[in-house]
Structure formats: structure tokens, C-alpha cells
Enzyme design. Structure first.
Site, mmCIF file in Angstrom:
data_model
loop_
_atom_site.group_PDB
_atom_site.id
_atom_site.type_symbol
_atom_site.label_atom_id
_atom_site.label_comp_id
_atom_site.label_asym_id
_atom_site.label_seq_id
_atom_site.Cartn_x
_atom_site.Cartn_y
_atom_site.Cartn_z
ATOM 1 N N ASP A 1 0.828 -1.211 0.000
ATOM 2 C CA ASP A 1 0.000 0.000 0.000
ATOM 3 C C ASP A 1 0.865 1.265 0.000
ATOM 4 O O ASP A 1 1.946 1.281 0.593
ATOM 5 C CB ASP A 1 -0.914 -0.019 1.239
ATOM 6 C CG ASP A 1 -2.059 0.964 1.105
ATOM 7 O OD1 ASP A 1 -2.326 1.425 -0.028
ATOM 8 O OD2 ASP A 1 -2.689 1.274 2.130
ATOM 9 N N GLY A 2 0.340 2.304 -0.640
ATOM 10 C CA GLY A 2 0.992 3.616 -0.590
ATOM 11 C C GLY A 2 1.552 4.113 -1.911
ATOM 12 O O GLY A 2 2.171 5.178 -1.970
ATOM 13 N N GLY B 1 -0.071 5.314 -4.501
ATOM 14 C CA GLY B 1 -0.732 6.559 -4.922
ATOM 15 C C GLY B 1 -0.171 7.755 -4.177
ATOM 16 O O GLY B 1 0.174 8.789 -4.782
ATOM 17 N N TRP C 1 2.693 8.004 -2.689
ATOM 18 C CA TRP C 1 4.098 8.196 -3.080
ATOM 19 C C TRP C 1 4.155 9.087 -4.316
ATOM 20 O O TRP C 1 4.968 10.000 -4.403
ATOM 21 C CB TRP C 1 4.732 6.838 -3.375
ATOM 22 C CG TRP C 1 6.188 6.872 -3.719
ATOM 23 C CD1 TRP C 1 7.231 6.738 -2.855
ATOM 24 C CD2 TRP C 1 6.756 7.039 -5.031
ATOM 25 N NE1 TRP C 1 8.427 6.817 -3.543
ATOM 26 C CE2 TRP C 1 8.164 7.004 -4.873
ATOM 27 C CE3 TRP C 1 6.218 7.220 -6.302
ATOM 28 C CZ2 TRP C 1 9.042 7.133 -5.958
ATOM 29 C CZ3 TRP C 1 7.090 7.358 -7.369
ATOM 30 C CH2 TRP C 1 8.485 7.315 -7.186
ATOM 31 N N ARG D 1 -0.860 9.040 -10.331
ATOM 32 C CA ARG D 1 -0.849 7.828 -9.504
ATOM 33 C C ARG D 1 -0.218 6.634 -10.225
ATOM 34 O O ARG D 1 0.410 5.781 -9.604
ATOM 35 C CB ARG D 1 -2.291 7.476 -9.084
ATOM 36 C CG ARG D 1 -2.889 8.456 -8.088
ATOM 37 C CD ARG D 1 -4.343 8.090 -7.791
ATOM 38 N NE ARG D 1 -4.462 6.744 -7.300
ATOM 39 C CZ ARG D 1 -4.310 6.391 -6.011
ATOM 40 N NH1 ARG D 1 -4.058 7.302 -5.104
ATOM 41 N NH2 ARG D 1 -4.427 5.138 -5.649
ATOM 42 N N ASN E 1 -10.663 -3.066 -6.299
ATOM 43 C CA ASN E 1 -9.866 -2.057 -7.022
ATOM 44 C C ASN E 1 -10.445 -1.671 -8.390
ATOM 45 O O ASN E 1 -10.023 -0.683 -8.987
ATOM 46 C CB ASN E 1 -8.411 -2.515 -7.186
ATOM 47 C CG ASN E 1 -7.599 -2.434 -5.915
ATOM 48 O OD1 ASN E 1 -6.660 -3.186 -5.713
ATOM 49 N ND2 ASN E 1 -7.947 -1.513 -5.023
ATOM 50 N N TRP E 2 -11.470 -2.404 -8.860
ATOM 51 C CA TRP E 2 -12.116 -2.009 -10.130
ATOM 52 C C TRP E 2 -12.809 -0.667 -9.992
ATOM 53 O O TRP E 2 -13.141 -0.033 -10.998
ATOM 54 C CB TRP E 2 -13.146 -3.064 -10.559
ATOM 55 C CG TRP E 2 -12.558 -4.407 -10.867
ATOM 56 C CD1 TRP E 2 -12.626 -5.518 -10.075
ATOM 57 C CD2 TRP E 2 -11.808 -4.793 -12.033
ATOM 58 N NE1 TRP E 2 -11.962 -6.568 -10.665
ATOM 59 C CE2 TRP E 2 -11.458 -6.150 -11.884
ATOM 60 C CE3 TRP E 2 -11.391 -4.124 -13.185
ATOM 61 C CZ2 TRP E 2 -10.720 -6.856 -12.832
ATOM 62 C CZ3 TRP E 2 -10.662 -4.818 -14.139
ATOM 63 C CH2 TRP E 2 -10.336 -6.165 -13.962
ATOM 64 N N ARG F 1 -11.558 1.992 -9.110
ATOM 65 C CA ARG F 1 -10.611 3.074 -9.418
ATOM 66 C C ARG F 1 -10.802 3.566 -10.858
ATOM 67 O O ARG F 1 -11.378 2.848 -11.679
ATOM 68 C CB ARG F 1 -9.182 2.572 -9.225
ATOM 69 C CG ARG F 1 -8.934 2.255 -7.769
ATOM 70 C CD ARG F 1 -7.526 1.834 -7.514
ATOM 71 N NE ARG F 1 -7.372 1.615 -6.083
ATOM 72 C CZ ARG F 1 -6.275 1.850 -5.389
ATOM 73 N NH1 ARG F 1 -5.204 2.298 -6.000
ATOM 74 N NH2 ARG F 1 -6.236 1.651 -4.100
ATOM 75 N N ARG G 1 2.109 -4.968 6.032
ATOM 76 C CA ARG G 1 1.366 -3.946 5.295
ATOM 77 C C ARG G 1 2.129 -2.638 5.365
ATOM 78 O O ARG G 1 2.414 -2.138 6.459
ATOM 79 C CB ARG G 1 -0.035 -3.753 5.862
ATOM 80 C CG ARG G 1 -0.797 -2.684 5.068
ATOM 81 C CD ARG G 1 -2.239 -2.497 5.482
ATOM 82 N NE ARG G 1 -2.897 -1.601 4.547
ATOM 83 C CZ ARG G 1 -4.128 -1.711 4.113
ATOM 84 N NH1 ARG G 1 -4.888 -2.687 4.538
ATOM 85 N NH2 ARG G 1 -4.632 -0.846 3.232
ATOM 86 N N ARG H 1 -5.117 -2.395 8.689
ATOM 87 C CA ARG H 1 -6.250 -3.283 8.414
ATOM 88 C C ARG H 1 -5.830 -4.340 7.399
ATOM 89 O O ARG H 1 -4.781 -4.236 6.776
ATOM 90 C CB ARG H 1 -7.474 -2.488 7.940
ATOM 91 C CG ARG H 1 -7.200 -1.555 6.793
ATOM 92 C CD ARG H 1 -8.474 -0.835 6.339
ATOM 93 N NE ARG H 1 -8.127 0.210 5.386
ATOM 94 C CZ ARG H 1 -8.066 1.507 5.676
ATOM 95 N NH1 ARG H 1 -8.362 1.949 6.869
ATOM 96 N NH2 ARG H 1 -7.725 2.378 4.745
HETATM 97 C C1 FPP Z 1 -2.106 0.053 -3.252
HETATM 98 O O1 FPP Z 1 -1.620 1.375 -3.193
HETATM 99 C C2 FPP Z 1 -1.552 -0.584 -4.432
HETATM 100 C C3 FPP Z 1 -2.286 -1.158 -5.412
HETATM 101 C C4 FPP Z 1 -3.769 -1.219 -5.414
HETATM 102 C C5 FPP Z 1 -1.645 -1.739 -6.604
HETATM 103 C C6 FPP Z 1 -0.381 -2.476 -6.302
HETATM 104 C C7 FPP Z 1 0.267 -2.739 -7.575
HETATM 105 C C8 FPP Z 1 1.598 -2.788 -7.773
HETATM 106 C C9 FPP Z 1 2.617 -2.650 -6.702
HETATM 107 C C10 FPP Z 1 2.112 -3.057 -9.115
HETATM 108 C C11 FPP Z 1 1.750 -4.457 -9.478
HETATM 109 C C12 FPP Z 1 2.668 -4.985 -10.376
HETATM 110 C C13 FPP Z 1 3.280 -6.143 -10.236
HETATM 111 C C14 FPP Z 1 4.294 -6.467 -11.227
HETATM 112 C C15 FPP Z 1 3.016 -7.104 -9.119
HETATM 113 P P1 FPP Z 1 -2.644 2.556 -3.371
HETATM 114 O O2 FPP Z 1 -2.750 2.871 -4.818
HETATM 115 O O3 FPP Z 1 -3.939 2.222 -2.703
HETATM 116 O O4 FPP Z 1 -1.896 3.706 -2.618
HETATM 117 P P2 FPP Z 1 -2.548 4.883 -1.775
HETATM 118 O O5 FPP Z 1 -3.163 4.257 -0.554
HETATM 119 O O6 FPP Z 1 -1.377 5.745 -1.447
HETATM 120 O O7 FPP Z 1 -3.550 5.579 -2.665
#
Ligand code: FPP
Length: 240
Positions: free
Chosen positions: A25-26, A28, A30, A38, A73-74, A76, A185, A191
Site C-alpha cells: 500500500d501507498g 498513490g 508516493w 498515480r 480495485n475495479w 478506481r 502492510r 487493516r
Molecule cells: C495500493 O496502493 C496498491 C495497489 C492497489 C496496486 C499495487 C500494484 C503494484 C505494486 C504493481 C503491481 C505490479 C506487479 C508487477 C506485481 P494505493 O494505490 O492504494 O496507494 P494509496 O493508498 O497511497 O492511494
């Protein structure tokens, strides 16, 4: 004055730790903290994932599971969903090119039905050509633990087996590699987010504020040190 470099001892695994799962997680945050879209965060996240997977393989871990895309996640924006699917495809392509470098057995867990046909074909192929390799790497795509449990219970019922802990565990995507010993996590939230709900029953939980793209092999080592400092009693009492 001579500069003294103090290097932390690298961790050595024993039989107490064979499977680590990661909620990555994180990505977005970042990206937005750098004024980037994102999608760039997911790109950096995919690179971090590759560094961590290589490190876990080098440590001799038996299994690793990552949450790449959940059933939720769909929701998004389509552009972000497409970017994650593109990253997965690129990753599979690069793994096929570098097969000799690694001894990873890939498994894609989750419901593949709504995924692009070309991605599904690539997943099938990578699983088939790596099936005899050592470390199991489960990549959860369109995965949700509740849906996994419904599917497992349906499988047990269809097979006419009695509903039991063993029959359900045996019908989960993780049947071969077993439950994670630790779930890590990143990103600061505490969570489970519909990830490995059944398998998490006795997993040690490790939360860190670090955002996934910043999470490094040294951070994995630190999580492992914390894991070894804990006492797992599984509902019993300690031996001391
Ligand atoms: C959660 O961070 C991350 C995801 C929903 C996607 C994770 C995907 C990858 C790390 C790339 C996948 C690729 C491979 C090759 C396995 P978030 O977007 O929810 O971050 P945020 O909480 O900061 O918004």
C-alpha cells in the site's frame, strides 16, 4: 579519521518463517507527494516488488504472496486500472525473458475471468513454465478473501466432502504453500482489507508507515527481526 561503516547483520531464516505476505500500500500517495500521476506510483511499486521478490528468493523463503489488485480495485479510474494491468503484463513478459535468473514458481491467485484474455494467457503460460521451481510467488490479482472463501466452500460442497478446517484450507488458492507466518502492510493503515482472511488466523501482523515504493530489502530484514522477537503461542501458553 577513518570512516567506520556499521553494517547490520543480514537475517538468516529458520523453520519458523517460510511464508510472508505483503499488502503493497501507498503507491498513490508516493506519486501525489511528488506531483506525479498515480500510475507513476504503481510503476515505482512494481519496481519495489521486484526488488523485494528477489530478496525473499535470496533469503530462501519458501513462499511469498503479494496483493497486486483486489476485487474492490475495479472502482478506481479506468486509466489507473489499465496501468496496473499493463504493469502486470510487462512484468510477466520480463520474467519470461529472464527465466534462467530466478527459481520462482509463479501463481496468480484470484478470479481471472474479468481480466484481459491476453493477460490471462500470459499468466497461464508463466505458471506452466515455472511449475517446477522452488519459491512459490503468489500474485493476487482480482483477489478478495471473501470471494476466495465462497469459492472454496462451493468446491468442498461440490466434491461431497464434509465442511472442515482441512477441507476448506485445501480448497483455497494457497492450499499448496499454506498460511503466511507474517503479513506485512506498508502505507500506515492497520487493516487487512479482504486479504487472506482465513489464512491470517495466526499470522503475525507487521505494519509500517513506509510507502510501498520506498520499502526496501533492508525493511524486509527489519520485519523479519521483529517477527523472530515475537512469541507465537497459537492460543496456548509459552514454554518458559
Ligand atoms: C495500493 O496502493 C496498491 C495497489 C492497489 C496496486 C499495487 C500494484 C503494484 C505494486 C504493481 C503491481 C505490479 C506487479 C508487477 C506485481 P494505493 O494505490 O492504494 O496507494 P494509496 O493508498 O497511497 O492511494
Amino acid at each position: 579519521m577513518a570512516l567506520k561503516i556499521i553494517k547490520k547483520e543480514s537475517v538468516v531464516l529458520d523453520e519458523r518463517l517460510s511464508h510472508i505476505a505483503f499488502i503493497m500500500d501507498g503507491n498513490g500517495r508516493w506519486a501525489t507527494s511528488r506531483g506525479l500521476p498515480r500510475e507513476q506510483g504503481h510503476r515505482a511499486g512494481a519496481k519495489a516488488f521486484q526488488r523485494i521478490a528477489t530478496h525473499c528468493e535470496e533469503l530462501g523463503l519458501r513462499a511469498m504472496t503479494v496483493y497486486a489488485f483486489s476485487t474492490e480495485n475495479w472502482k478506481r479510474p479506468a486509466r489507473e486500472v489499465e496501468a496496473i494491468m499493463d504493469l502486470l503484463e510487462d512484468y510477466i513478459d520480463s520474467c519470461e525473458k529472464e527465466l534462467k535468473k530466478h527459481s520462482v514458481r509463479f501463481r496468480f491467485i484470484g478470479d481471472r475471468t474479468p481480466l484481459r484474455p491476453v493477460l490471462r494467457q500470459k499468466m497461464d503460460r508463466l505458471e506452466a513454465i515455472t511449475k517446477d521451481n522452488r519459491m512459490i510467488l503468489n500474485i493476487a490479482v482480482n483477489y478478495g478473501a471473501r470471494s476466495e472463501l465462497c469459492r472454496a466452500m462451493q468446491t468442498v460442497a461440490d466434491g461431497g466432502l464434509p465442511i472442515s478446517e482441512d477441507s476448506i484450507s485445501g480448497a483455497l488458492y494457497t492450499a499448496e504453500c499454506g498460511d503466511p507466518d507474517m503479513i506485512v502492510r506498508t502505507g500506515g493503515d492497520m487493516r487487512i482489507s479482504n486479504f487472506l482472511l482465513w489464512q491470517a488466523a495466526y499470522a503475525e501482523l507487521y505494519f509500517t508507515d513506509k510507502l510501498w515504493p520506498d520499502f526496501s530489502p533492508a525493511d524486509v530484514d527489519e520485519a523479519i527481526r521483529v517477527f523472530y522477537s515475537r512469541q507465537r503461542r497459537y492460543g496456548g501458553v509459552s514454554n518458559v
